[in-house]
Scaffold this motif. Structure first.
Motif, PDB file in Angstrom:
ATOM      1  N   ARG A 387      62.922  29.132  43.142  1.00  0.00           N
ATOM      2  CA  ARG A 387      63.969  30.101  43.188  1.00  0.00           C
ATOM      3  C   ARG A 387      65.256  29.667  42.511  1.00  0.00           C
ATOM      4  O   ARG A 387      65.915  28.528  42.761  1.00  0.00           O
ATOM      5  N   GLY A 388      65.585  30.470  41.323  1.00  0.00           N
ATOM      6  CA  GLY A 388      66.420  29.991  40.385  1.00  0.00           C
ATOM      7  C   GLY A 388      68.009  30.830  40.706  1.00  0.00           C
ATOM      8  O   GLY A 388      68.834  30.654  39.809  1.00  0.00           O
ATOM      9  N   ASP A 389      68.174  31.916  41.569  1.00  0.00           N
ATOM     10  CA  ASP A 389      69.114  32.508  41.797  1.00  0.00           C
ATOM     11  C   ASP A 389      70.078  32.036  42.837  1.00  0.00           C
ATOM     12  O   ASP A 389      71.059  32.689  43.044  1.00  0.00           O
ATOM     13  N   LEU A 390      69.672  31.033  43.511  1.00  0.00           N
ATOM     14  CA  LEU A 390      70.620  30.530  44.369  1.00  0.00           C
ATOM     15  C   LEU A 390      71.961  29.643  43.882  1.00  0.00           C
ATOM     16  O   LEU A 390      71.812  29.001  42.796  1.00  0.00           O
ATOM     17  N   PRO A 391      73.217  29.673  44.463  1.00  0.00           N
ATOM     18  CA  PRO A 391      74.276  29.014  44.027  1.00  0.00           C
ATOM     19  C   PRO A 391      73.959  27.412  43.944  1.00  0.00           C
ATOM     20  O   PRO A 391      73.185  26.955  45.132  1.00  0.00           O
ATOM     21  N   PRO A 392      74.448  26.725  43.037  1.00  0.00           N
ATOM     22  CA  PRO A 392      74.173  25.336  43.110  1.00  0.00           C
ATOM     23  C   PRO A 392      74.717  24.624  44.430  1.00  0.00           C
ATOM     24  O   PRO A 392      74.094  23.809  44.727  1.00  0.00           O
ATOM     25  N   GLU A 393      75.795  24.938  45.001  1.00  0.00           N
ATOM     26  CA  GLU A 393      76.522  24.326  45.941  1.00  0.00           C
ATOM     27  C   GLU A 393      75.322  24.468  47.112  1.00  0.00           C
ATOM     28  O   GLU A 393      75.350  23.777  48.203  1.00  0.00           O
ATOM     29  N   LEU A 394      74.771  25.622  47.236  1.00  0.00           N
ATOM     30  CA  LEU A 394      73.811  25.993  48.342  1.00  0.00           C
ATOM     31  C   LEU A 394      72.459  25.109  48.312  1.00  0.00           C
ATOM     32  O   LEU A 394      71.989  24.570  49.293  1.00  0.00           O
ATOM     33  N   VAL A 395      71.902  25.065  47.210  1.00  0.00           N
ATOM     34  CA  VAL A 395      70.733  24.061  46.803  1.00  0.00           C
ATOM     35  C   VAL A 395      71.406  22.742  47.180  1.00  0.00           C
ATOM     36  O   VAL A 395      70.628  22.197  47.862  1.00  0.00           O
ATOM     37  N   ASP A 396      72.429  22.364  46.799  1.00  0.00           N
ATOM     38  CA  ASP A 396      72.833  20.838  47.016  1.00  0.00           C
ATOM     39  C   ASP A 396      72.916  20.624  48.616  1.00  0.00           C
ATOM     40  O   ASP A 396      72.476  19.412  49.030  1.00  0.00           O
ATOM     41  N   LEU A 397      73.570  21.499  49.343  1.00  0.00           N
ATOM     42  CA  LEU A 397      73.662  21.612  50.832  1.00  0.00           C
ATOM     43  C   LEU A 397      72.220  21.453  51.336  1.00  0.00           C
ATOM     44  O   LEU A 397      72.057  20.345  52.220  1.00  0.00           O
ATOM     45  N   ILE A 398      71.206  22.025  50.931  1.00  0.00           N
ATOM     46  CA  ILE A 398      70.030  21.958  51.513  1.00  0.00           C
ATOM     47  C   ILE A 398      69.181  20.702  51.110  1.00  0.00           C
ATOM     48  O   ILE A 398      68.727  19.880  51.748  1.00  0.00           O
ATOM     49  N   HIS A 399      69.332  20.267  49.793  1.00  0.00           N
ATOM     50  CA  HIS A 399      68.712  19.109  49.362  1.00  0.00           C
ATOM     51  C   HIS A 399      69.485  17.790  50.093  1.00  0.00           C
ATOM     52  O   HIS A 399      68.502  16.925  50.597  1.00  0.00           O
ATOM     53  N   ARG A 400      70.921  17.719  50.196  1.00  0.00           N
ATOM     54  CA  ARG A 400      71.345  16.641  51.139  1.00  0.00           C
ATOM     55  C   ARG A 400      70.824  16.637  52.352  1.00  0.00           C
ATOM     56  O   ARG A 400      70.754  15.582  53.200  1.00  0.00           O
ATOM     57  N   GLY A 401      70.492  17.847  52.934  1.00  0.00           N
ATOM     58  CA  GLY A 401      70.029  17.991  54.539  1.00  0.00           C
ATOM     59  C   GLY A 401      68.787  17.462  54.514  1.00  0.00           C
ATOM     60  O   GLY A 401      68.278  17.005  55.637  1.00  0.00           O
ATOM     61  N   LEU A 402      68.188  17.028  53.586  1.00  0.00           N
ATOM     62  CA  LEU A 402      66.695  16.557  53.450  1.00  0.00           C
ATOM     63  C   LEU A 402      66.871  15.263  52.595  1.00  0.00           C
ATOM     64  O   LEU A 402      65.612  14.766  52.276  1.00  0.00           O
ATOM     65  N   SER A 403      67.691  14.581  52.671  1.00  0.00           N
ATOM     66  CA  SER A 403      67.749  13.242  52.177  1.00  0.00           C
ATOM     67  C   SER A 403      67.150  12.366  53.150  1.00  0.00           C
ATOM     68  O   SER A 403      67.062  12.445  54.539  1.00  0.00           O
ATOM     69  N   PRO A 404      66.668  11.257  52.482  1.00  0.00           N
ATOM     70  CA  PRO A 404      65.794  10.190  53.216  1.00  0.00           C
ATOM     71  C   PRO A 404      66.882   9.514  54.027  1.00  0.00           C
ATOM     72  O   PRO A 404      66.570   8.713  55.204  1.00  0.00           O
ATOM     73  N   HIS A 405      68.067   9.379  53.673  1.00  0.00           N
ATOM     74  CA  HIS A 405      69.315   8.664  54.254  1.00  0.00           C
ATOM     75  C   HIS A 405      70.096   9.379  55.108  1.00  0.00           C
ATOM     76  O   HIS A 405      70.657  10.271  54.666  1.00  0.00           O
ATOM     77  N   PRO A 406      70.101   9.120  56.415  1.00  0.00           N
ATOM     78  CA  PRO A 406      70.898  10.006  57.285  1.00  0.00           C
ATOM     79  C   PRO A 406      72.337  10.216  57.054  1.00  0.00           C
ATOM     80  O   PRO A 406      73.049  11.187  57.110  1.00  0.00           O
TER      81      PRO A 406
END
Length: 426
Positions: A387-406
């Motif tokens: 999906r390409g229509d999401l705000p970059p800040e929202l994508v970053d939030l979700i990606h950070r929530g899935l980081s290997p490092h807590p």
């Protein structure tokens, strides 16, 4: 004396009517007591049959000269015939089947479990004849089955509102009785779910289903709880419709879920043993456990069946056993099986990713071990691939929530809520 009529059929959910009048009329016309759909049940006449109480304290069946007749246990009904508990009626040769039950004075068990029902017959709501249930409810309809129990919705006689009735399946208890320790664990877990849900509901935590009652007895073969019936769809059912929803709407659902989790994680109380307890961890946050209530379009977190207590409570799972759904379980939980809010925050992040991607998971892998390896290697599939229509800040939030490092993830559910509300459609 209440009459229990259980309807079965491939195209209808199991439904049980509890009738307290002296007669029950069956047919397609709107003036019947049990009304059949003209399109679905074309073989049922407008006024098909009537079941009425007889002088001996039992019930009779009378066919009302219907077009296709009425069968009792496979034989045509001629005139008016007496019924026996466990008789099966069929309205027409290909019409709906109805299992007939009632509670006699000689019945020791007041549930329907002990009546030796034919598995091929329509299956009634198991507590239809239990204690005062016939006086309180008029109809039950099955809505789900889980690993530990079943969920039916029931309509109350007093207010005609629907409630959800969840009960621990008797066959599960019977099989577990071979292992007394496991049986005790199952019983305690069900009772804990009832207790935690009741405590959260009593504190008026929005976004968690209301709990009205818990009861039953393991010696009778079941435990049950009565909860608010959430009329709506799960996020799981909405996954494929993401193109029809602006992302802000899903952000609102995620923010509401995060707020419910935040309240649960911060919750404190003193248990029946006088211990100070803190932190209710859901441990199974995923799209199927988040319902969107129709009347106010609000997300409701459901099913605390495997919930744990972070501080002060007894552990009801073996230390080496992980009970949560593996795709929604943080990698560190597989290693330690610790009961911490990070379990729920990872589940929230995966849920957000699945909703925004249209049903895809952030990491490949068919097993828990495969997923752990993918996470450890940092092979997150970018959300922007789907999906390409999401705000970059929202994508970053979700990606950070899935980081290997807590340490790189959002620390609390409250932080998740605050950040999601920025993008939410209000």
């Amino acid at each position: 004396m209440a009459l229990c009529l259980a309807l079965g059929g491939d195209a209808r959910p199991p439904t049980t009517y509890i009738c307290t009048a002296d007669q029950v009329r069956l047919g397609r016309s709107s003036d019947n007591d049990i009304i059949f759909d003209p399109d679905h049940d074309a073989g049922v006449s407008r006024h098909h049959a009537v079941i009425r109480k007889n002088a001996q304290g039992g019930w009779n069946i009378h066919d009302l000269d219907s077009r296709h007749g009425t069968l009792r246990n496979g034989w045509p009904v001629k005139g008016e015939e007496p019924l026996s508990p466990r008789d099966v009626l069929r309205l027409g040769t290909t019409g709906p089947q109805i299992l007939v039950l009632w509670r006699r004075k000689s019945d020791k068990d007041t549930s329907t479990y002990s009546m030796g029902l034919d598995p091929a017959a329509p299956q009634p709501f198991p507590l239809a004849l239990y204690r005062d249930f016939p006086d309180r409810f008029s109809v039950f309809q099955k809505i789900g089955t889980g690993g530990y129990g079943e969920v039916w919705r029931g309509r109350t006689r007093r207010s005609a509102e629907w409630v959800a009735v969840k009960f621990l399946r008797r066959e599960l208890l019977r099989s577990a009785m071979q292992d007394r320790e496991e049986a005790e664990r199952i019983i305690r877990r069900f009772r804990r779910e009832a207790e935690l849900t009741q405590r959260l509901a009593a504190s008026r935590v929005k976004g968690i289903a209301r709990m009205d009652e818990a009861g039953g007895n393991p010696d009778e073969g079941f435990l049950y709880m009565i909860l608010e019936y959430v009329d709506g769809k799960s996020l799981e059912r909405l996954v494929g419709q993401w193109r029809d929803f602006p992302y802000g709407r899903f952000c609102r659902y995620m923010a509401q879920t995060a707020e419910a989790l935040s309240a649960a994680h911060r919750f404190e109380w003193v248990d029946m043993h006088g211990r100070q307890c803190r932190g209710i961890v859901h441990r199974d946050v995923k799209p199927s456990n988040i319902l969107i209530r129709k009347r106010d379009d609000h997300a409701v977190l459901c099913d605390f069946g495997i919930a744990g207590i972070e501080v002060g409570g007894d552990r009801l799972t073996r230390s080496h056993v992980c009970v949560s759904t593996f795709r929604y379980t943080a990698p560190e939980v597989f290693r330690t099986n610790a009961i911490t809010p990070s379990t729920d925050l990872w589940g929230l992040a995966v849920t957000a990713y699945v909703m925004f991607s249209g049903g895809y998971y952030p990491y490949d892998g068919a097993t828990a071990r495969d997923v752990i390896n993918e996470v450890d290697a940092g092979r997150l599939i970018p959300l922007t691939d789907y999906r390409g229509d999401l705000p970059p800040e929202l994508v970053d939030l979700i990606h950070r929530g899935l980081s290997p490092h807590p340490a790189f993830r959002p620390e609390t559910a409250a932080e998740w809520a605050d950040r999601l509300w920025v993008f939410a459609e209000v």
